[in-house]
Design a protein around this motif. Structure first.
Motif, PDB file in Angstrom:
ATOM      1  N   ARG A 111      75.163 -13.042  24.930  1.00 53.43           N
ATOM      2  CA  ARG A 111      75.745 -13.407  26.359  1.00 53.43           C
ATOM      3  C   ARG A 111      75.324 -12.160  27.197  1.00 53.43           C
ATOM      4  O   ARG A 111      74.966 -11.199  26.888  1.00 53.43           O
ATOM      5  CB  ARG A 111      77.174 -13.743  26.490  1.00 53.43           C
ATOM      6  N   ASN A 112      75.349 -12.439  28.400  1.00 54.72           N
ATOM      7  CA  ASN A 112      75.307 -11.483  29.734  1.00 54.72           C
ATOM      8  C   ASN A 112      73.800 -11.055  29.093  1.00 54.72           C
ATOM      9  O   ASN A 112      73.245  -9.840  29.600  1.00 54.72           O
ATOM     10  CB  ASN A 112      76.311 -10.225  29.667  1.00 54.72           C
ATOM     11  N   ILE A 113      72.781 -11.753  29.082  1.00 54.29           N
ATOM     12  CA  ILE A 113      71.193 -11.331  28.640  1.00 54.29           C
ATOM     13  C   ILE A 113      70.637 -12.290  29.993  1.00 54.29           C
ATOM     14  O   ILE A 113      70.922 -13.319  30.146  1.00 54.29           O
ATOM     15  CB  ILE A 113      70.709 -11.464  27.383  1.00 54.29           C
ATOM     16  N   TRP A 114      69.371 -11.681  30.319  1.00 53.22           N
ATOM     17  CA  TRP A 114      68.498 -12.393  31.502  1.00 53.22           C
ATOM     18  C   TRP A 114      67.064 -12.229  31.109  1.00 53.22           C
ATOM     19  O   TRP A 114      66.638 -11.329  30.335  1.00 53.22           O
ATOM     20  CB  TRP A 114      69.028 -11.732  32.812  1.00 53.22           C
ATOM     21  N   CYS A 115      66.282 -12.836  31.776  1.00 52.00           N
ATOM     22  CA  CYS A 115      64.788 -12.776  31.995  1.00 52.00           C
ATOM     23  C   CYS A 115      64.252 -12.727  30.627  1.00 52.00           C
ATOM     24  O   CYS A 115      64.531 -13.719  29.787  1.00 52.00           O
ATOM     25  CB  CYS A 115      64.481 -11.536  32.724  1.00 52.00           C
ATOM     26  N   SER A 116      63.517 -11.619  30.042  1.00 50.45           N
ATOM     27  CA  SER A 116      62.898 -11.631  28.932  1.00 50.45           C
ATOM     28  C   SER A 116      63.872 -11.782  27.828  1.00 50.45           C
ATOM     29  O   SER A 116      63.586 -12.569  26.703  1.00 50.45           O
ATOM     30  CB  SER A 116      61.939 -10.516  28.806  1.00 50.45           C
ATOM     31  N   HIS A 117      64.922 -11.079  27.873  1.00 53.65           N
ATOM     32  CA  HIS A 117      66.076 -11.366  26.899  1.00 53.65           C
ATOM     33  C   HIS A 117      66.564 -12.564  26.552  1.00 53.65           C
ATOM     34  O   HIS A 117      66.850 -13.035  25.553  1.00 53.65           O
ATOM     35  CB  HIS A 117      67.141 -10.412  27.140  1.00 53.65           C
ATOM     36  N   LYS A 118      67.109 -13.254  27.611  1.00 55.21           N
ATOM     37  CA  LYS A 118      67.343 -14.661  27.638  1.00 55.21           C
ATOM     38  C   LYS A 118      66.416 -15.752  26.968  1.00 55.21           C
ATOM     39  O   LYS A 118      66.750 -16.572  26.100  1.00 55.21           O
ATOM     40  CB  LYS A 118      67.907 -15.260  28.675  1.00 55.21           C
ATOM     41  N   SER A 135      55.323 -12.306  22.885  1.00 53.95           N
ATOM     42  CA  SER A 135      54.247 -12.259  23.364  1.00 53.95           C
ATOM     43  C   SER A 135      53.937 -12.962  24.621  1.00 53.95           C
ATOM     44  O   SER A 135      54.757 -13.982  25.015  1.00 53.95           O
ATOM     45  CB  SER A 135      53.578 -13.079  22.253  1.00 53.95           C
ATOM     46  N   VAL A 136      52.994 -12.365  25.442  1.00 53.38           N
ATOM     47  CA  VAL A 136      52.718 -13.258  26.706  1.00 53.38           C
ATOM     48  C   VAL A 136      52.457 -14.545  26.434  1.00 53.38           C
ATOM     49  O   VAL A 136      52.387 -15.296  27.403  1.00 53.38           O
ATOM     50  CB  VAL A 136      51.609 -12.403  27.443  1.00 53.38           C
ATOM     51  N   HIS A 137      52.185 -14.859  25.366  1.00 53.98           N
ATOM     52  CA  HIS A 137      51.416 -16.468  24.968  1.00 53.98           C
ATOM     53  C   HIS A 137      52.963 -17.306  25.045  1.00 53.98           C
ATOM     54  O   HIS A 137      52.507 -18.683  25.106  1.00 53.98           O
ATOM     55  CB  HIS A 137      50.479 -16.599  23.788  1.00 53.98           C
ATOM     56  N   LEU A 138      53.811 -16.791  24.562  1.00 55.36           N
ATOM     57  CA  LEU A 138      55.207 -17.687  24.470  1.00 55.36           C
ATOM     58  C   LEU A 138      56.147 -17.360  25.315  1.00 55.36           C
ATOM     59  O   LEU A 138      57.079 -18.093  25.591  1.00 55.36           O
ATOM     60  CB  LEU A 138      55.523 -17.351  22.989  1.00 55.36           C
ATOM     61  N   ASN A 139      56.287 -16.157  25.689  1.00 56.03           N
ATOM     62  CA  ASN A 139      57.341 -15.656  26.716  1.00 56.03           C
ATOM     63  C   ASN A 139      56.695 -15.333  27.879  1.00 56.03           C
ATOM     64  O   ASN A 139      56.151 -14.270  28.112  1.00 56.03           O
ATOM     65  CB  ASN A 139      57.895 -14.411  25.876  1.00 56.03           C
ATOM     66  N   PRO A 140      57.039 -16.003  29.073  1.00 55.00           N
ATOM     67  CA  PRO A 140      56.443 -15.483  30.341  1.00 55.00           C
ATOM     68  C   PRO A 140      56.787 -14.592  31.227  1.00 55.00           C
ATOM     69  O   PRO A 140      56.367 -14.126  32.151  1.00 55.00           O
ATOM     70  CB  PRO A 140      56.808 -17.063  31.101  1.00 55.00           C
ATOM     71  N   TRP A 141      57.990 -13.957  30.623  1.00 56.49           N
ATOM     72  CA  TRP A 141      58.512 -12.684  31.268  1.00 56.49           C
ATOM     73  C   TRP A 141      57.828 -11.365  30.648  1.00 56.49           C
ATOM     74  O   TRP A 141      57.961 -10.224  31.088  1.00 56.49           O
ATOM     75  CB  TRP A 141      60.019 -12.576  30.822  1.00 56.49           C
ATOM     76  N   ARG A 168      55.980   5.351  18.767  1.00 55.30           N
ATOM     77  CA  ARG A 168      55.725   4.184  17.557  1.00 55.30           C
ATOM     78  C   ARG A 168      56.909   3.546  17.250  1.00 55.30           C
ATOM     79  O   ARG A 168      56.607   2.201  17.478  1.00 55.30           O
ATOM     80  CB  ARG A 168      55.416   5.074  16.180  1.00 55.30           C
ATOM     81  N   LEU A 169      57.773   3.957  17.179  1.00 54.73           N
ATOM     82  CA  LEU A 169      59.286   3.178  16.976  1.00 54.73           C
ATOM     83  C   LEU A 169      59.436   2.250  18.308  1.00 54.73           C
ATOM     84  O   LEU A 169      59.912   1.181  18.172  1.00 54.73           O
ATOM     85  CB  LEU A 169      60.380   4.084  16.818  1.00 54.73           C
ATOM     86  N   SER A 170      59.049   2.926  19.465  1.00 54.25           N
ATOM     87  CA  SER A 170      59.395   2.036  20.671  1.00 54.25           C
ATOM     88  C   SER A 170      58.328   0.787  20.544  1.00 54.25           C
ATOM     89  O   SER A 170      58.795  -0.353  20.907  1.00 54.25           O
ATOM     90  CB  SER A 170      59.107   2.794  22.032  1.00 54.25           C
ATOM     91  N   VAL A 171      57.150   0.996  20.371  1.00 54.91           N
ATOM     92  CA  VAL A 171      56.178  -0.201  20.168  1.00 54.91           C
ATOM     93  C   VAL A 171      56.809  -1.336  19.133  1.00 54.91           C
ATOM     94  O   VAL A 171      56.579  -2.394  19.595  1.00 54.91           O
ATOM     95  CB  VAL A 171      54.952   0.248  19.653  1.00 54.91           C
ATOM     96  N   HIS A 172      57.082  -0.971  17.904  1.00 53.97           N
ATOM     97  CA  HIS A 172      57.774  -1.673  17.051  1.00 53.97           C
ATOM     98  C   HIS A 172      59.014  -2.764  17.453  1.00 53.97           C
ATOM     99  O   HIS A 172      58.813  -3.865  17.496  1.00 53.97           O
ATOM    100  CB  HIS A 172      58.242  -0.977  15.849  1.00 53.97           C
ATOM    101  N   TYR A 173      59.771  -2.162  18.361  1.00 52.30           N
ATOM    102  CA  TYR A 173      60.949  -2.770  18.654  1.00 52.30           C
ATOM    103  C   TYR A 173      60.858  -3.353  20.000  1.00 52.30           C
ATOM    104  O   TYR A 173      61.618  -4.465  20.130  1.00 52.30           O
ATOM    105  CB  TYR A 173      62.053  -1.827  18.682  1.00 52.30           C
ATOM    106  N   LEU A 174      60.037  -2.939  20.749  1.00 53.99           N
ATOM    107  CA  LEU A 174      59.915  -3.540  22.037  1.00 53.99           C
ATOM    108  C   LEU A 174      58.759  -4.794  21.964  1.00 53.99           C
ATOM    109  O   LEU A 174      59.051  -5.819  23.105  1.00 53.99           O
ATOM    110  CB  LEU A 174      59.458  -2.386  23.041  1.00 53.99           C
ATOM    111  N   HIS A 175      58.346  -4.972  20.798  1.00 50.53           N
ATOM    112  CA  HIS A 175      57.410  -6.177  20.955  1.00 50.53           C
ATOM    113  C   HIS A 175      58.238  -7.338  20.681  1.00 50.53           C
ATOM    114  O   HIS A 175      57.726  -8.569  20.585  1.00 50.53           O
ATOM    115  CB  HIS A 175      56.343  -6.127  19.664  1.00 50.53           C
ATOM    116  N   THR A 176      59.571  -7.024  20.516  1.00 47.84           N
ATOM    117  CA  THR A 176      60.725  -8.304  20.250  1.00 47.84           C
ATOM    118  C   THR A 176      60.555  -9.049  21.622  1.00 47.84           C
ATOM    119  O   THR A 176      61.110 -10.297  21.731  1.00 47.84           O
ATOM    120  CB  THR A 176      61.999  -7.650  19.989  1.00 47.84           C
ATOM    121  N   SER A 177      60.498  -8.184  22.802  1.00 47.75           N
ATOM    122  CA  SER A 177      60.787  -8.797  24.263  1.00 47.75           C
ATOM    123  C   SER A 177      59.706  -8.648  25.036  1.00 47.75           C
ATOM    124  O   SER A 177      59.732  -9.496  26.091  1.00 47.75           O
ATOM    125  CB  SER A 177      62.059  -7.945  24.787  1.00 47.75           C
TER     126      SER A 177
END
Length: 289
Positions: A111-118, A135-141, A168-177
């Protein structure tokens, strides 16, 4: 609780790394982690009343006193990483596997999430795991979303003095969104935070951010541009703000890609750091404006 977890993870990373060139007292590390966490919460909550207010023209906030008169709370600008941190501590794994990241989102971020997170949360409901959720191929944000900035701080906080590890850690986790330039932004900000444990020299901190990115990336150009504009007008933040608006407003007409994009907002953040001269209050005041 979160301070303890961040400090524990920072110690684990330090023990796993090569012998450090610079040693930091535990008290200094703990104090800077506490400051980083508290600074995020205060600046985020105090900034809500200014959000999306100053588009055509800059703001005119002349004085600012940090305050949590109504108490403190978190939102997705501050706490998404904390879910990962709990998962990392409990499992003893620094880079959680994709399926586990999805489990954490499904259990705790609904809840209370928007844009790419939602959008990514809906992709997870379809059985899609990271990094495809970002991924830009599935997530338009994913190609522009600000998640690349506001889900970056913890990776620097748990890797004090280790900018490459933080990136390196940021790359791993930020590719979630996110994908592309937002990931470059995450590397930059997390590396800068990690470096700030070692020095108060802002140029050295910004240099670490530059070194963390692909030299051909747009975020590398953003950082170089803002530093140049600051050098040309060190006493006139409005001039630099005008330069940022002119070059990095990519979609005139207040398009969501600008309001929610890492290029324009990343440039504004770097400018705020430069004009704040290392002072927390002045840096945040400039960020509001």
């Amino acid at each position: 609780m979160i301070l303890r977890i961040v400090l524990t993870l920072s110690v684990c990373l330090a023990l796993a790394a090569a012998p450090p060139a610079e040693r930091l007292p535990v008290a200094v590390v703990a104090d800077k982690i506490r400051g980083g966490l508290l600074g995020q919460i205060i600046a985020n909550l105090n900034g809500l009343k200014h959000e999306n207010k100053y588009i055509a023209e800059p703001g005119n906030v002349e004085t600012y006193v940090p305050s949590l008169s109504e108490g403190g709370w978190t939102d997705d600008d501050t706490d998404v990483e904390w879910v990962y941190l709990f998962g990392m501590e409990r499992s003893g794994v620094l880079t959680l596997p994709p399926a586990r990241i999805s489990e954490l989102w499904k259990a705790h971020i609904n809840r209370n999430i928007w844009c790419s997170h939602k959008y990514l949360r809906q992709l997870m409901n379809l059985g899609i795991d990271p990094p495809l959720t970002g991924s830009v191929h599935l997530n338009p944000w994913a190609g522009f979303n600000l998640s690349g900035q506001f889900v970056s701080e913890s990776w620097g906080l748990i890797a004090p003095g280790m900018p490459r590890t933080a990136a390196r850690l940021s790359v791993h986790y930020l590719h979630t969104s996110v994908d592309g330039e937002p990931v470059q932004a995450a590397q930059m900000f997390s590396a800068m935070i990690a470096t700030a444990f070692l020095t108060g020299d802002l140029n050295r901190v910004l240099d670490a951010g530059a070194a963390s990115m692909d030299p051909k990336s747009e975020m590398t150009k953003v950082l170089a541009d803002v530093r140049q504009w600051y050098a040309q007008s060190p006493r006139d933040w409005r001039a630099t703000r005008g330069q940022i608006k002119a070059k990095y407003t990519l979609w005139p007409g207040d398009d969501i890609r600008d309001r929610n994009g890492v290029l324009l907002n990343g440039a504004a953040t770097i400018a705020s750091l430069l004009y704040g001269h290392g002072d927390f209050v002045e840096t945040v005041r400039h960020a509001f404006n």
